[in-house]
Each structure stands twice: as structure tokens, then as C-alpha cells.
Motif scaffolding. Structure first.
Motif, short mmCIF file in Angstrom:
data_model
loop_
_atom_site.label_atom_id
_atom_site.label_comp_id
_atom_site.label_asym_id
_atom_site.label_seq_id
_atom_site.Cartn_x
_atom_site.Cartn_y
_atom_site.Cartn_z
N LYS A 206 0.83 -1.22 0.00
CA LYS A 206 0.00 0.00 0.00
C LYS A 206 0.86 1.27 0.00
N SER A 207 1.85 1.30 0.88
CA SER A 207 2.70 2.49 0.96
C SER A 207 3.53 2.65 -0.32
N THR A 208 3.91 1.54 -0.92
CA THR A 208 4.64 1.61 -2.19
C THR A 208 3.79 2.26 -3.26
N LEU A 209 2.51 1.92 -3.31
CA LEU A 209 1.61 2.54 -4.29
C LEU A 209 1.48 4.04 -4.04
N ARG A 210 1.39 4.42 -2.78
CA ARG A 210 1.29 5.85 -2.47
C ARG A 210 2.55 6.59 -2.91
N GLU A 211 3.71 6.01 -2.60
CA GLU A 211 4.97 6.65 -2.98
C GLU A 211 5.12 6.72 -4.50
N GLU A 212 4.68 5.67 -5.18
CA GLU A 212 4.78 5.66 -6.65
C GLU A 212 3.85 6.70 -7.26
N LEU A 213 2.70 6.93 -6.61
CA LEU A 213 1.78 7.96 -7.09
C LEU A 213 2.44 9.34 -7.03
#
Length: 399
Positions: free
Chosen positions: A165-172
Motif C-alpha cells: 500500500k505504501s509503495t503505491l502511495r509513494e509511486e503515485l
């Protein structure tokens, strides 16, 4: 290096080879050689076989005697003691195994050298967008977040701990910068956020309004009255939108939001300039958030009707591709480290069977962080016993 390890090195015999010759698992042999934890059953037969094997491969009598001189538990335990121990071990097996699988495991320097890896594939491994493994499910969630950010959507991203989840946020964030998108991301601080004041600090709508004001106009004085604060929010959002910006509120750990704040977020989302929506909202949380946002919860029915819930699924059949991607990014070759049987063993190890109301069901914890820990543990074990590849047996015995 202890006396047993030194002897095996001198006569050029691996622990795995000695294990096969004496009919025990490589895990049992590793514990015996490294830590002196000898088998508890058929010890006399096992001792004879070990002595015979070592002698046949060039070990001297005094060297063999030296290994066995320090052994304290050569005799099998009394029958009554074995019976007393049997039940507790069986009772706690599943719980202990689950703890092992979830526990953090650091890849040792010895394992990195053994498998010729320039760096640890599982620590500080996400530095660019190319480092992210995009499974079909992960790619879908990524595109949902992008669509929400660009087009005024409202969604909840749900996933277990370590699912990405946090990876998706950072990638966004990275994607917004990479594509030079006019999207302003607003992230209220959640350091002590809990759903009740008894456990921490409740995040209230007034604080979200303050976060919007400070993001859009850092030097502005925040109105003390809530009425004035919300007018201030609306005016700032309209002015920023007319200047060509979109606005996205992202709240992590959203499973700790109180119900009242979740309901208020729907009202933030409904702020408009004419027909144009001024805010997009993304809630990121663990599986409890999905339970909160269920259609059967009358308290949040208005939110549920408008909020899309997307869930990060386990890696499943893509676990082999995921591990290979990690190894390649660390400068290695997966086919030189892993046997083809290892990946199915990982999936099996991380899948649980539970008996439901009507039939047997399965649940998987095959998430990136758990896979990382399991693979690191297997690689450490393989380096310890001198195995050149990670096999199904090593995955099974190391976890």
C-alpha cells in the motif's frame, strides 16, 4: 567455526551430504553441526552412521571422538518425558510457524556472497519506478489511484500489512512529478491517529480543513471558527482549481479514522466549483477499513455508495516473477539461485486452509513483505549448509 564444522571442511564434506547419508533432514543436520542440537530418537543408530561416514571420508579417530565428547544429550529422553512434551509441541505448531513467517529476516553477508549478489534485494530496494514489480493486480490498483487523482474520484485502497500500500502511495507521488501533472497532494499528519481519544488522537474534519489551508496557502492565518475555516477551504480550492490544479487528499492508516470523520470526508469530496469537483480522496488502510466500508454498516452507507474499494491481493501465481524481479534488480540471476520447485513451495508455505461454515477455504499471506522474509531465511539457511540452489526442501525446512 566449531570442531564439527572444521572437521567437515577439512574432509570436504557438506552438511547436506552428511544428512543424506544418515537419513535426516538438512535442517536437523544444520542444527546439530552448528548448535549441538542432536536428534532425540534413534540416537545410537544415528551416532554409528555418523561415525562410520566420517571415518570412511578421512576423519581421524581422535577427531571423531572430540565431536562426540561434548555431546550432552546422546541418550533418548525417558518415555514419560517424551509423552509430556508431545502435546504442547503439537498444539503450538501453527502459531509458532505463523510467527516465524511474519518475523523480519535480514539477509546475511554470507548469503549475499554465497549467491554472488552485489546488494540485499529486500532492503532499500525501491528507489525508482523500475524497482517496483507490477503484478496485474498491483498495476490495476495503481491505475485506479491515478484515475482518482486526475478525475475527482473517491476510493479506499485496502491491503494486509506488507502488501504494498505504501509503495503505491509513494509511486503515485513519483508519477505526479514524472508526468508533471498539476495535482496537489494533501496529506494530513496521522502520527498519533486512532479512532478514539482513549487510544490516541482522533483526526477530525477541522484538522483536515487546516491541512488543506496550510498546503494551498502556507502563510494564511487559519480561521478559528469552523464556519470560517470551511469557507476558507472552499475559496482556496476554487482559486487553485481555476489556476489549473487538481487536489488530492491522501490519508494513510485510514482504518483508524473515526466513523464521524469518514462521513465528513464525503462532504469534503462534494465541494465543487460549478459542476467541477474540487477534491479527490484516497483512503489507505488495512483490512479493517474494508469491514468499516461495508454496505451492511448503516452509519457509513452514504460513503459506501460513493467510495470505490480496491484491494491488493496476494502475489499468488506471480510469486516466482516477483522474486526473479527482486534478484535481477540486485544484480543476480534467479535461475542460478532458485530451483523451479522453490516458487510453488513458497506459495504452499504461505497458504492456509481453514474450515468455513460449509466447506474448506484457503487464505494466502503471499504478500511481498512476507515473501521477502521467507526467501531471505531460505537463502541464509542455504548458505549455512552449502546448498547451491534454493529448492522445495530448503523452503520447507528453513521456515
Amino acid at each position: 567455526m566449531n570442531q564439527f564444522q572444521a572437521l567437515l571442511k577439512r574432509i570436504d564434506v557438506s552438511q547436506a551430504r552428511l544428512a543424506r547419508a544418515t537419513g535426516v533432514s538438512t535442517w536437523t543436520m544444520s542444527r546439530m553441526v552448528a548448535h549441538g542440537e542432536w536428534p532425540k530418537t534413534k540416537i545410537r543408530k544415528f551416532t554409528r552412521e555418523v561415525k562410520a561416514f566420517l571415518s570412511a571420508h578421512g576423519a581421524k579417530g581422535r577427531e571423531i571422538d572430540g565431536i562426540f565428547a561434548e555431546r550432552k544429550s546422546a541418550e533418548p529422553p525417558p518415555v514419560h518425558a517424551a509423552k509430556e512434551q508431545r502435546k504442547p509441541v503439537k498444539k503450538n505448531t501453527v502459531k509458532t510457524e505463523d510467527v516465524m513467517l511474519l518475523r523480519n529476516e535480514a539477509l546475511s553477508l554470507k548469503a549475499r556472497q554465497h549467491f554472488n549478489l552485489a546488494r540485499n534485494p529486500f532492503v532499500d530496494d525501491l528507489n525508482t519506478a523500475d524497482d517496483i514489480f507490477l503484478s496485474p493486480d498491483f498495476r490495476y490498483c495503481r491505475e485506479v489511484l491515478w484515475d482518482v487523482a486526475k478525475n475527482g474520484g473517491f476510493c479506499a485502497l485496502v491491503g494486509e500489512s506488507g502488501s504494498g500500500k505504501s509503495t503505491l502511495r509513494e509511486e503515485l507521488h513519483e508519477r505526479i512529478k514524472r508526468e508533471c501533472a498539476s495535482i496537489i497532494v494533501i496529506e494530513p499528519y496521522i502520527l498519533a491517529m486512532e479512532d478514539t481519544d482513549a487510544k490516541g488522537r482522533v483526526l477530525k474534519s477541522g484538522q483536515i480543513a487546516e491541512a488543506i489551508i496550510r498546503c494551498l496557502n502556507p502563510g494564511a492565518a487559519v480561521s478559528r471558527s469552523l464556519e470560517g475555516r470551511y469557507h476558507q477551504v472552499h475559496d482556496l480550492l476554487k482559486a487553485s482549481y481555476r489556476a489549473g490544479n487538481n487536489h488530492l487528499i491522501v490519508i494513510e492508516e485510514a482504518h483508524s479514522l473515526p466513523i464521524a470523520t469518514i462521513k465528513h470526508l464525503k462532504r469534503f469530496w462534494e465541494l465543487k466549483d460549478g459542476m467541477a469537483r474540487l477534491l479527490s480522496i484516497v483512503l489507505i488502510g488495512q483490512s479493517e477499513l474494508k469491514t468499516i466500508l461495508t454496505a451492511h454498516n448503516p452509519e457509513v452507507r452514504e460513503v459506501v455508495q460513493r467510495c470505490e474499494v480496491v484491494e491488493l491481493a496476494p502475489l499468488g501465481r506471480h510469486v516466482g516473477e516477483y522474486v526473479a524481479h527482486k534478484i535481477v534488480r540486485a544484480g543476480g540471476k534467479a535461475e542460478e539461485i532458485f530451483d523451479t520447485t522453490a516458487f510453488e513451495a513458497i506459495r504452499t508455505k504461505l497458504t492456509r486452509s481453514t474450515r468455513g461454515a460449509k466447506q474448506q477455504e484457503t487464505s494466502s499471506i503471499c504478500y511481498p513483505l512476507v515473501v521477502n522474509n521467507l526467501v531471505a531465511r531460505a537463502m541464509n539457511y542455504a548458505a549455512l549448509i552449502g546448498a547451491m540452489k534454493i529448492t522445495e526442501e530448503i523452503i520447507t525446512e528453513s521456515a
